[in-house]
Design an enzyme around this catalytic site. Sequence first.
Site, PDB file in Angstrom:
ATOM      1  N   GLY A 167       0.873  -1.072  -0.085  1.00 31.59           N
ATOM      2  CA  GLY A 167       0.126  -0.102  -0.127  1.00 31.59           C
ATOM      3  C   GLY A 167       0.831   1.231   0.036  1.00 31.59           C
TER       4      GLY A 167
ATOM      5  N   ALA B 166      15.302  10.772  -0.868  1.00 36.75           N
ATOM      6  CA  ALA B 166      16.562  10.511   0.115  1.00 36.75           C
ATOM      7  C   ALA B 166      17.528   9.614  -0.647  1.00 36.75           C
ATOM      8  CB  ALA B 166      16.306  10.398   1.377  1.00 36.75           C
TER       9      ALA B 166
ATOM     10  N   ARG C 236       0.535  -4.820  -6.097  1.00 37.06           N
ATOM     11  CA  ARG C 236       1.137  -6.378  -5.718  1.00 37.06           C
ATOM     12  C   ARG C 236       1.534  -7.031  -6.968  1.00 37.06           C
ATOM     13  NH1 ARG C 236      -4.073  -7.835  -2.352  1.00 37.06           N
ATOM     14  NH2 ARG C 236      -3.786  -6.212  -0.760  1.00 37.06           N
TER      15      ARG C 236
ATOM     16  N   ASP D  17       5.475  -5.359   5.707  1.00 33.36           N
ATOM     17  CA  ASP D  17       6.185  -6.609   6.157  1.00 33.36           C
ATOM     18  C   ASP D  17       5.930  -7.505   4.932  1.00 33.36           C
ATOM     19  OD1 ASP D  17       3.272  -7.145   6.372  1.00 33.36           O
ATOM     20  OD2 ASP D  17       3.574  -7.434   8.731  1.00 33.36           O
TER      21      ASP D  17
ATOM     22  N   THR E  23       4.257   2.417   5.745  1.00 35.54           N
ATOM     23  CA  THR E  23       2.898   2.065   5.672  1.00 35.54           C
ATOM     24  C   THR E  23       2.279   2.782   6.687  1.00 35.54           C
ATOM     25  OG1 THR E  23       1.609   0.247   6.671  1.00 35.54           O
ATOM     26  CG2 THR E  23       3.871  -0.161   7.309  1.00 35.54           C
ATOM     27  N   ILE E  24       1.280   3.377   6.526  1.00 42.59           N
ATOM     28  CA  ILE E  24       0.683   4.101   7.456  1.00 42.59           C
ATOM     29  C   ILE E  24      -0.028   3.467   8.654  1.00 42.59           C
ATOM     30  CG2 ILE E  24      -0.465   5.442   5.766  1.00 42.59           C
ATOM     31  CD1 ILE E  24      -3.387   3.836   6.139  1.00 42.59           C
ATOM     32  N   ASP E  25       0.053   1.928   8.690  1.00 37.76           N
ATOM     33  CA  ASP E  25      -0.570   1.160   9.851  1.00 37.76           C
ATOM     34  C   ASP E  25       0.424   1.128  11.115  1.00 37.76           C
ATOM     35  OD1 ASP E  25      -2.401   0.639   8.129  1.00 37.76           O
ATOM     36  OD2 ASP E  25      -1.424  -1.053   6.986  1.00 37.76           O
TER      37      ASP E  25
ATOM     38  N   ASP F 123       2.501  -1.371  11.759  1.00 38.65           N
ATOM     39  CA  ASP F 123       2.561  -2.333  12.429  1.00 38.65           C
ATOM     40  C   ASP F 123       3.865  -3.246  11.919  1.00 38.65           C
ATOM     41  OD1 ASP F 123       1.993  -2.732   9.652  1.00 38.65           O
ATOM     42  OD2 ASP F 123       0.280  -3.822   9.471  1.00 38.65           O
TER      43      ASP F 123
ATOM     44  N   ARG G 222      -5.096  -2.418   9.420  1.00 39.95           N
ATOM     45  CA  ARG G 222      -4.766  -3.564   9.027  1.00 39.95           C
ATOM     46  C   ARG G 222      -5.192  -4.324  10.272  1.00 39.95           C
ATOM     47  NH1 ARG G 222      -0.494  -6.176   5.656  1.00 39.95           N
ATOM     48  NH2 ARG G 222       0.644  -5.546   7.377  1.00 39.95           N
TER      49      ARG G 222
ATOM     50  N   ALA H 227     -12.020  10.681  22.111  1.00 45.82           N
ATOM     51  CA  ALA H 227     -12.779   9.679  21.793  1.00 45.82           C
ATOM     52  C   ALA H 227     -13.544   9.072  22.995  1.00 45.82           C
ATOM     53  CB  ALA H 227     -12.269   8.574  20.781  1.00 45.82           C
TER      54      ALA H 227
ATOM     55  N   ARG I 272     -23.248  12.798  32.221  1.00 48.55           N
ATOM     56  CA  ARG I 272     -22.305  13.439  32.944  1.00 48.55           C
ATOM     57  C   ARG I 272     -22.447  14.917  31.934  1.00 48.55           C
ATOM     58  NH1 ARG I 272     -18.454   9.400  33.179  1.00 48.55           N
ATOM     59  NH2 ARG I 272     -17.685  10.237  31.101  1.00 48.55           N
TER      60      ARG I 272
END
Lengths: 321, 321, 321, 321
Positions: D11, D22, D72, D103, D125-127, D129, D171, D186, D212
């Site tokens: 992604g 760079a 992919r 990964d 990756t934005i995740d 992870d 993910r 949140a 409340r």
Amino acid sequence: MHTIGVLTSGGDAPGMNAAIRAVVRTGAYHGIRVMGIKRGYNGLINGDMDDMDARSVSETLQKGGTILQTARCLEFKEEAGVRKGVEIAKVFGLDGLIVIGGDGSFRGALDLCRAGLPTVAVPGTIDNDIGCSEYTIGYDTCLNTVQDAVDKLRDTSTSHERCSVIEVMGRGAGYIALNAGIACGAEVVLVPEIPYDFDEDVLRPILEGKARGKKHSIIIVAEGVGVSVIEMAKEIQEKTGIEARATILGHVQRGGSPSVRDRVIASEMGSKAVELLMEGKSNRIVCMQNSKVVDVDIEEGLQMKKKLSEDIMKLAKKLSV
Amino acid sequence: MHTIGVLTSGGDAPGMNAAIRAVVRTGAYHGIRVMGIKRGYNGLINGDMDDMDARSVSETLQKGGTILQTARCLEFKEEAGVRKGVEIAKVFGLDGLIVIGGDGSFRGALDLCRAGLPTVAVPGTIDNDIGCSEYTIGYDTCLNTVQDAVDKLRDTSTSHERCSVIEVMGRGAGYIALNAGIACGAEVVLVPEIPYDFDEDVLRPILEGKARGKKHSIIIVAEGVGVSVIEMAKEIQEKTGIEARATILGHVQRGGSPSVRDRVIASEMGSKAVELLMEGKSNRIVCMQNSKVVDVDIEEGLQMKKKLSEDIMKLAKKLSV
Amino acid sequence: MHTIGVLTSGGDAPGMNAAIRAVVRTGAYHGIRVMGIKRGYNGLINGDMDDMDARSVSETLQKGGTILQTARCLEFKEEAGVRKGVEIAKVFGLDGLIVIGGDGSFRGALDLCRAGLPTVAVPGTIDNDIGCSEYTIGYDTCLNTVQDAVDKLRDTSTSHERCSVIEVMGRGAGYIALNAGIACGAEVVLVPEIPYDFDEDVLRPILEGKARGKKHSIIIVAEGVGVSVIEMAKEIQEKTGIEARATILGHVQRGGSPSVRDRVIASEMGSKAVELLMEGKSNRIVCMQNSKVVDVDIEEGLQMKKKLSEDIMKLAKKLSV
Amino acid sequence: MHTIGVLTSGGDAPGMNAAIRAVVRTGAYHGIRVMGIKRGYNGLINGDMDDMDARSVSETLQKGGTILQTARCLEFKEEAGVRKGVEIAKVFGLDGLIVIGGDGSFRGALDLCRAGLPTVAVPGTIDNDIGCSEYTIGYDTCLNTVQDAVDKLRDTSTSHERCSVIEVMGRGAGYIALNAGIACGAEVVLVPEIPYDFDEDVLRPILEGKARGKKHSIIIVAEGVGVSVIEMAKEIQEKTGIEARATILGHVQRGGSPSVRDRVIASEMGSKAVELLMEGKSNRIVCMQNSKVVDVDIEEGLQMKKKLSEDIMKLAKKLSV
């Protein structure tokens, strides 16, 4: 009309690329060849131009500045420069030209028309100071950039209970200052069109606002007013005892990805300019009147005046109570 | 620990409200009463403080500046001022105090500890110039504000093939200048930590960049360098013939809705400060080390130094080829 | 005219707070008492309203949503509800009412006028679907939010050479879709006003664009078209072999700090509404015509129609070559 | 090391262009030839690559997505595909390869190393992870995009006193959800790492918050949780009587101009990758540990795990009181 040229001239403005793209793609749609001329009238005089096709303007809508670049051109202010421009246009087979810029650029366009090159002008300047058009490309993006900066300055002004004195662009006109002033809730707006009295129009609203419980004040000064915001901040601090800080927003006001309004109007105007040339028209300024895109004679357009709305000036005052 | 006070001191920074909110809500969660003290140490000395509950900090996470306001307090630099602060704290029943600010504010916090008021400090300053902490609240938002402005300046610099000379904040430190320089692809970055030679370090990269086909150059100058960017722009223009424009970004760098990083770290730090007080700790600075939120002794913390990374300075040069 | 009420009704829109502020401050300027009514017509029926002074609307210009909140009110659709509203208005001494909302809200305003409460309506809706007004408060901010999202989607669409199918708001109208389509360079724009053929108007431009070298395509679908963008993305992928992804932008389109245009026009309109009541006028809609803020009779205004410009639809096609 | 290749895989993520830049400029600085490989491993297998010099990456720092594109590559999951990649690399004279991705892409890099092509991986990756790295390129920009959207949703949620249920990316990991949850205040954050009870962990905080005095609630759900936010919104509305709306933020989270943090860390990581290859190292992942850019063995790196901080999960709860 087989081939047309397009150039940007004068100060750059966000949305100029949307106008260039509209010229190129409207041309492509109608089977007209479009040449992109570099660095304003310099590129015309020096034959610095290239073919552009629909793909040349991919991914440009969202870009600030102008992909054709822009520059002053002293040579073009002389008759000889204009004649050279017309000759070079012939050499490159240009049947017409589209000039995107401010009123200085429009005068060049008028000279080219008179010298025999059909030319249409499109108003591109952040200052919104073109008499014949309610709107100029770049104005809305500039206003939103100013608003964003003033909203940030308010954060820190409020935290420190300071007065912020902010110089904004606009050349000889107060459109940016006035509209940003309303949008940002400025306590004071100073524009070149309306004389002001420092005690009455600057100090008094600041002191009254403080008395009414305001934690900060925002003073927006158009560059055309011709005063130093640094000096003004000092004077405010001395005379009111309220800490005051000056900010000159500067060239950030010219940049940034164009807003929807700038992209849409620039697209309409660029496309209209091509269609005017296709209809055999020349010596026209594409402009906005009564919120519609129309066209006027360049010479007439250059003589039109528009006035800063006094109602809006009054509104700015009412809303800062 | 029944009641604690919280104040913001020194220059405001985006994310201070997230820290205040974290103090108030962590307090509420643990049943501790929190009082918000106005205008930094002034509010402590003058008893200008109010109860805050969980709802008092609703809708503050996204706000720039500080809802508690901030100000300098000369009186607090004297021993008498500090003693008065401790007495007033007693009157209002404060068992502990949380101070959010820069190193000047930390010295005040140390004085209060010594005078008997348990105090914990939280680093809040856009300058990232706190020796004991990798990160200070407001730094990330400020960097992104600078980046946004420089990205805009690049639009217009490129269109006009100009050189932009930009002064950014940072007090005596070059963190903002260096990181913004890398993020914005600046040709030259000048920081107070590293001496520079005008010909070698400013003119040469500009001219070499032009020779390599660059259409513009961006020079970022930390305010701590102590030069006038207006003068520097003039000198660049005279010596290179390239049009140069100066911009002083100014106080917009202090404002704006805080970034995720500032909101998250401010939340962690504010909450940690309450928990330190609850554990009976005092005289601590909450800080970030190895990307974790930890705490150090105020006195030790004030003596720690951090160094601008030379590797990152070199990287800035490599990447501007 | 001693006391007026103000409420927001229907879906919220950015700039509603600027309109409320203009009502309150124009009132304050002229010495008129203003009461803020909560949750639309519910607050009127239930007497849920409070005095507002100039300071009540401090720091609201830049806030999205509506500080008076808004809600549907079924009771108000019955005659008994309207009568109750007029009675409660009397109890609170309201001599007039300003209603900020869409055409549903205008019908309520008309009912109140007929039942004896002088009422003026102000168009506040992101959809720009009010027949008598070129512009509705919230529209410009919404468009810029959509543009920002589509610009982001284009980044990832281009990287993956995908087709992005995006549903935008607009109720029964295509203004948001069409203008965002031009601003974002969409290959296809589908609006409820104009029927489309899937093969001819969707598949063909995607395939032709690919053949001409485009790396991605953007399809913008107004919610009023009534198709599922998820299904459409699947069908595009099956029939063209190009990966397609659907996005429903949803309620983010309603939020955000208002743009300059929304703040300025909302300020003008809110102020105008107060002045109309002061002049003894009632049963008016404040609206924009020929880029000026004017007013029309509510009943007449509700019957006016405006048409999506066919020229602009054609322009969208030309510019996507 | 005379020639190296660089590709982006998996992604796309904002900041990938800063990493590519760079790589190219660090290469140029050290006199190494760099080839840009198109569409991930597909371009390697098919020899779809071009020379890049320092100017090829001008004006890319601020662009979202990846200029090298990504896709992919099923063929590359087979041994034959990997062998073909190594052969093509030889044909083009590549002495080393830099792979920017997640990964899945790292496994491909490991295969290439084993098959004889020196390869270094960079986490993009934005995740966030990647077990061996505290940070992955794109994560910070994604978080700020989410924050911006949730801040907008809050405007309208508050105006209508609604509950907003928002699905965010990530993910199988909850980093985006958790940090956006703290940044946006949140009421509820659901992540795949921690099981939840609908009554206890969702309904109860919503109802307690309302009791409340909260005017709205924000529920952030990581996509990895695997529930439909549309169904969840319905259930909340049915069981609490509070209007609830679902939003799936979708692919906008992948786009946008990268933040300072993403640009700076991507620059450091891309440059480090080139220097590792120059030092004769291979089979390394460039990663961030203790806020420093370091490198680990790919195989070891792929086996490392990182855990969502329980302290931060607790903090999210405390701060939503």
